[in-house]
Design a protein around this motif. Structure first.
Motif, PDB file in Angstrom:
ATOM      1  N   ALA A   7       0.834  -1.206   0.000  1.00 17.56           N
ATOM      2  CA  ALA A   7       0.000   0.000   0.000  1.00 17.56           C
ATOM      3  C   ALA A   7       0.868   1.255   0.000  1.00 17.56           C
ATOM      4  N   ALA A   8       1.971   1.206   0.770  1.00 14.52           N
ATOM      5  CA  ALA A   8       2.875   2.358   0.814  1.00 14.52           C
ATOM      6  C   ALA A   8       3.507   2.607  -0.544  1.00 14.52           C
ATOM      7  N   ASN A   9       3.997   1.548  -1.171  1.00 11.73           N
ATOM      8  CA  ASN A   9       4.619   1.702  -2.488  1.00 11.73           C
ATOM      9  C   ASN A   9       3.611   2.180  -3.520  1.00 11.73           C
ATOM     10  N   ALA A  10       2.382   1.653  -3.458  1.00 12.27           N
ATOM     11  CA  ALA A  10       1.341   2.085  -4.387  1.00 12.27           C
ATOM     12  C   ALA A  10       1.035   3.567  -4.187  1.00 12.27           C
ATOM     13  N   THR A  11       1.013   4.008  -2.924  1.00 13.79           N
ATOM     14  CA  THR A  11       0.737   5.415  -2.627  1.00 13.79           C
ATOM     15  C   THR A  11       1.781   6.324  -3.254  1.00 13.79           C
ATOM     16  N   TYR A  12       3.052   5.934  -3.161  1.00 13.19           N
ATOM     17  CA  TYR A  12       4.112   6.741  -3.764  1.00 13.19           C
ATOM     18  C   TYR A  12       3.937   6.818  -5.279  1.00 13.19           C
ATOM     19  N   ASN A  13       3.578   5.682  -5.904  1.00 19.38           N
ATOM     20  CA  ASN A  13       3.351   5.680  -7.350  1.00 19.38           C
ATOM     21  C   ASN A  13       2.166   6.570  -7.721  1.00 19.38           C
ATOM     22  N   ILE A  14       1.105   6.490  -6.918  1.00 21.96           N
ATOM     23  CA  ILE A  14      -0.091   7.279  -7.208  1.00 21.96           C
ATOM     24  C   ILE A  14       0.190   8.769  -7.041  1.00 21.96           C
ATOM     25  N   LEU A  15       0.938   9.136  -6.006  1.00 20.56           N
ATOM     26  CA  LEU A  15       1.284  10.540  -5.809  1.00 20.56           C
ATOM     27  C   LEU A  15       2.098  11.060  -6.993  1.00 20.56           C
ATOM     28  N   ALA A  16       3.060  10.259  -7.461  1.00 18.12           N
ATOM     29  CA  ALA A  16       3.852  10.661  -8.631  1.00 18.12           C
ATOM     30  C   ALA A  16       2.951  10.835  -9.846  1.00 18.12           C
ATOM     31  N   LEU A  17       1.980   9.922 -10.003  1.00 17.07           N
ATOM     32  CA  LEU A  17       1.032  10.023 -11.115  1.00 17.07           C
ATOM     33  C   LEU A  17       0.206  11.306 -11.001  1.00 17.07           C
ATOM     34  N   SER A  18      -0.189  11.653  -9.780  1.00 18.61           N
ATOM     35  CA  SER A  18      -0.998  12.870  -9.587  1.00 18.61           C
ATOM     36  C   SER A  18      -0.225  14.122  -9.982  1.00 18.61           C
ATOM     37  N   TYR A  19       1.075  14.140  -9.709  1.00 19.15           N
ATOM     38  CA  TYR A  19       1.891  15.300 -10.086  1.00 19.15           C
ATOM     39  C   TYR A  19       1.952  15.440 -11.608  1.00 19.15           C
ATOM     40  N   SER A  20       2.125  14.302 -12.285  1.00 19.07           N
ATOM     41  CA  SER A  20       2.213  14.330 -13.753  1.00 19.07           C
ATOM     42  C   SER A  20       0.892  14.732 -14.382  1.00 19.07           C
ATOM     43  N   THR A  21      -0.213  14.180 -13.890  1.00 19.90           N
ATOM     44  CA  THR A  21      -1.513  14.531 -14.472  1.00 19.90           C
ATOM     45  C   THR A  21      -1.831  16.009 -14.251  1.00 19.90           C
ATOM     46  N   ASP A  22      -1.423  16.542 -13.109  1.00 16.28           N
ATOM     47  CA  ASP A  22      -1.641  17.965 -12.847  1.00 16.28           C
ATOM     48  C   ASP A  22      -0.880  18.819 -13.847  1.00 16.28           C
ATOM     49  N   GLU A  23       0.343  18.397 -14.173  1.00 16.33           N
ATOM     50  CA  GLU A  23       1.141  19.139 -15.156  1.00 16.33           C
ATOM     51  C   GLU A  23       0.541  19.040 -16.550  1.00 16.33           C
ATOM     52  N   MET A  24      -0.300  18.023 -16.784  1.00 18.80           N
ATOM     53  CA  MET A  24      -0.940  17.854 -18.086  1.00 18.80           C
ATOM     54  C   MET A  24      -2.327  18.479 -18.132  1.00 18.80           C
ATOM     55  N   GLY A  25      -2.729  19.131 -17.047  1.00 19.53           N
ATOM     56  CA  GLY A  25      -4.039  19.771 -17.022  1.00 19.53           C
ATOM     57  C   GLY A  25      -5.181  18.798 -16.835  1.00 19.53           C
ATOM     58  N   ILE A  26      -4.905  17.637 -16.230  1.00 22.82           N
ATOM     59  CA  ILE A  26      -5.915  16.596 -16.023  1.00 22.82           C
ATOM     60  C   ILE A  26      -6.281  16.549 -14.542  1.00 22.82           C
ATOM     61  N   SER A  27      -7.578  16.518 -14.242  1.00 26.51           N
ATOM     62  CA  SER A  27      -8.028  16.487 -12.847  1.00 26.51           C
ATOM     63  C   SER A  27      -7.708  15.140 -12.214  1.00 26.51           C
ATOM     64  N   PHE A  28      -7.497  15.154 -10.898  1.00 31.48           N
ATOM     65  CA  PHE A  28      -7.121  13.945 -10.164  1.00 31.48           C
ATOM     66  C   PHE A  28      -7.894  13.917  -8.859  1.00 31.48           C
ATOM     67  N   PRO A  29      -8.374  12.751  -8.432  1.00 30.58           N
ATOM     68  CA  PRO A  29      -9.202  12.682  -7.228  1.00 30.58           C
ATOM     69  C   PRO A  29      -8.409  12.889  -5.940  1.00 30.58           C
TER      70      PRO A  29
ATOM     71  N   THR B 196       2.247   9.327   5.680  1.00 30.75           N
ATOM     72  CA  THR B 196       1.577   9.567   4.405  1.00 30.75           C
ATOM     73  C   THR B 196       0.368   8.658   4.256  1.00 30.75           C
ATOM     74  N   LEU B 197       0.529   7.378   4.601  1.00 30.83           N
ATOM     75  CA  LEU B 197      -0.582   6.439   4.522  1.00 30.83           C
ATOM     76  C   LEU B 197      -1.752   6.884   5.382  1.00 30.83           C
ATOM     77  N   ARG B 198      -1.452   7.452   6.540  1.00 33.60           N
ATOM     78  CA  ARG B 198      -2.496   7.772   7.510  1.00 33.60           C
ATOM     79  C   ARG B 198      -3.032   9.199   7.383  1.00 33.60           C
ATOM     80  N   ASP B 199      -2.545   9.932   6.412  1.00 36.43           N
ATOM     81  CA  ASP B 199      -3.056  11.275   6.175  1.00 36.43           C
ATOM     82  C   ASP B 199      -4.358  11.154   5.383  1.00 36.43           C
ATOM     83  N   LYS B 200      -5.476  11.304   6.061  1.00 36.95           N
ATOM     84  CA  LYS B 200      -6.776  11.049   5.444  1.00 36.95           C
ATOM     85  C   LYS B 200      -7.117  12.022   4.324  1.00 36.95           C
ATOM     86  N   SER B 201      -6.437  13.157   4.283  1.00 35.31           N
ATOM     87  CA  SER B 201      -6.693  14.082   3.179  1.00 35.31           C
ATOM     88  C   SER B 201      -5.997  13.615   1.901  1.00 35.31           C
ATOM     89  N   ILE B 202      -5.107  12.636   2.047  1.00 34.46           N
ATOM     90  CA  ILE B 202      -4.391  12.103   0.891  1.00 34.46           C
ATOM     91  C   ILE B 202      -4.937  10.745   0.485  1.00 34.46           C
TER      92      ILE B 202
END
Length: 398
Positions: free
Chosen positions: A294-316, A353-359
């Motif tokens: 779950a921790a490793n997946a979270t890091y991958n997802i956060l990296a994905l969110s940064y890239s999608t933001d740079e592409m003008g794509i909304s992220f949940p 990071t895992l326990r930050d409910k806003s993330i």
């Protein structure tokens, strides 16, 4: 003997890459594009809502036709360019070996041509077709000679490109086989042949996403709303091969409207029980393994969110990470005060990071519906096909 003076850079010389980088990137920024800081190949023009992806000198542009024509004309006036090609039902695009096509309802990404080319290059045309990419562990056997070793390296490299572009179904097999790159054996070569035998029979499986309308990022009226889904899973000590050192296999996948956009299959990494741990290691429980996944997946997802933001794509936000292990869910939610996981130092950043409910918010999913299971273990034919068909669709190549 004749001597010549070079008047400019030559394609292929050592300085060519940096010269090109120092030319094309600043020029695109001068045209109003913002370059991604997370993903350097992304250039996004906010005013025009124009996205340009750059791989060396190959451009893939997404936007309104008039805006695409605008940047193509500028490129052609500054550089010597081939004529731009537009994606349509009658004109698919080939971008770095990825065939992009569409019909009335969907857009597709296929690697069928690349697979066929690879089979011919490796002289694997006569391989028997296989229903799954991997069926057994790679056991100890005699090392390959120089010629076969070179062929093995080429095959694994070509397989890696497939995994990184449009074939998540072979990510687990590639992860297992790639662990033998340092000391390839006859058994490892047989595993390579097996996965390419699978690809030979399954080359027409594609990534598929529903089409958007021409004027907005809204799905067709008869389609469901835009949805992101994230899954993670782990296999606890299932790989008994000596070089694996009993490490756990982590799997993760992110989809948008059922189309995979990011995935990973790899042995334990990043998250450790104690911050001073020097290398990935096997843990004492399947619950701990799932938490690391779950921790490793979270890091991958956060990296994905940064890239999608740079592409003008909304992220949940928060991210709803679906997992099938109750121990991991309780750990992430921090709802247990008496636990067997006290060996994990909860002061570590990854735990916070895992326990930050806003993330992040953990969501339970039944094991049979967890598509990340495809990336963690050797599966039987029925289970593999069911999971593969959840994320990939067959479209016969022409």
């Amino acid at each position: 003997m004749l001597y010549f003076r070079q008047g400019g850079p030559i394609y292929g010389e050592a300085s060519a890459p940096v010269r090109w980088e120092n030319t094309i990137a600043p020029w695109l920024e001068e045209q109003g594009f913002e370059r991604g800081k997370t993903e350097k190949s992304v250039f996004y023009h906010k005013e025009r809502d124009l996205l340009l992806l750059l791989y060396v000198d190959d451009c893939l542009v997404d936007g309104q036709e008039e805006d695409i024509n605008w940047i193509f004309e500028l490129l052609d006036s500054r550089f010597k360019c081939k004529e731009g090609e537009f994606l349509s039902k009658d004109s698919p695009l080939d971008y770095l070996g990825m065939k992009i096509s569409l019909d009335d309802d969907y857009i597709y990404l296929s690697m069928a041509k690349y697979i066929s080319t690879t089979l011919k290059m490796l002289e694997f045309d006569d391989l028997k077709e296989k229903p799954t990419p991997i069926t057994q562990e790679i056991h100890a056997s005699e090392p390959l000679d120089y010629k076969l070793r070179k062929k093995f390296m080429t095959a694994v490299g070509r397989l890696g490109w497939l995994v990184n572009t449009g074939r998540p179904d072979v990510a687990f097999a590639h992860s297992r086989i790639a662990q033998h790159m340092a000391n390839p054996t006859a058994s490892a070569m047989n595993a390579v042949k097996h996965v390419f035998g699978y690809l030979k029979g399954a080359k027409d499986f594609t990534l598929r996403a529903p089409l958007y309308t021409e004027k907005s990022l809204t799905l067709r009226p008869d389609s469901k709303p835009i949805t992101w889904e994230f899954y993670c899973d782990s296999d606890f000590g299932g790989n008994h091969e000596e070089q694996n050192k009993r490490r756990n296999q982590n799997g993760y996948i992110a989809t948008q409207n059922d189309a995979p956009v990011d995935w990973a299959s790899k042995v334990s990494s990043v998250a450790f029980a104690h911050p001073d741990t020097g290398e990935a290691h096997a843990d004492i429980s399947s619950g701990a393994a799932e938490i690391y996944a779950a921790a490793n997946a979270t890091y991958n997802i956060l990296a994905l969110s940064y890239s999608t933001d740079e592409m003008g794509i909304s992220f949940p936000k928060p991210i709803e990470l679906q997992m099938d292990n109750s121990t991991a869910e309780v750990f992430v939610n921090d709802t247990a005060y008496k636990t067997k996981l006290k060996h994990i130092d909860v002061r570590q950043k990854w735990v916070q990071t895992l326990r930050d409910k806003s993330i992040l918010r953990p969501i339970h999913v039944d094991t049979k519906d967890n598509s990340a299971d495809l990336f963690t273990k050797i599966l039987g034919k029925q289970a593999f096909i069911r999971l593969r068909d959840m994320i990939m669709k067959q479209k016969p190549s022409i």
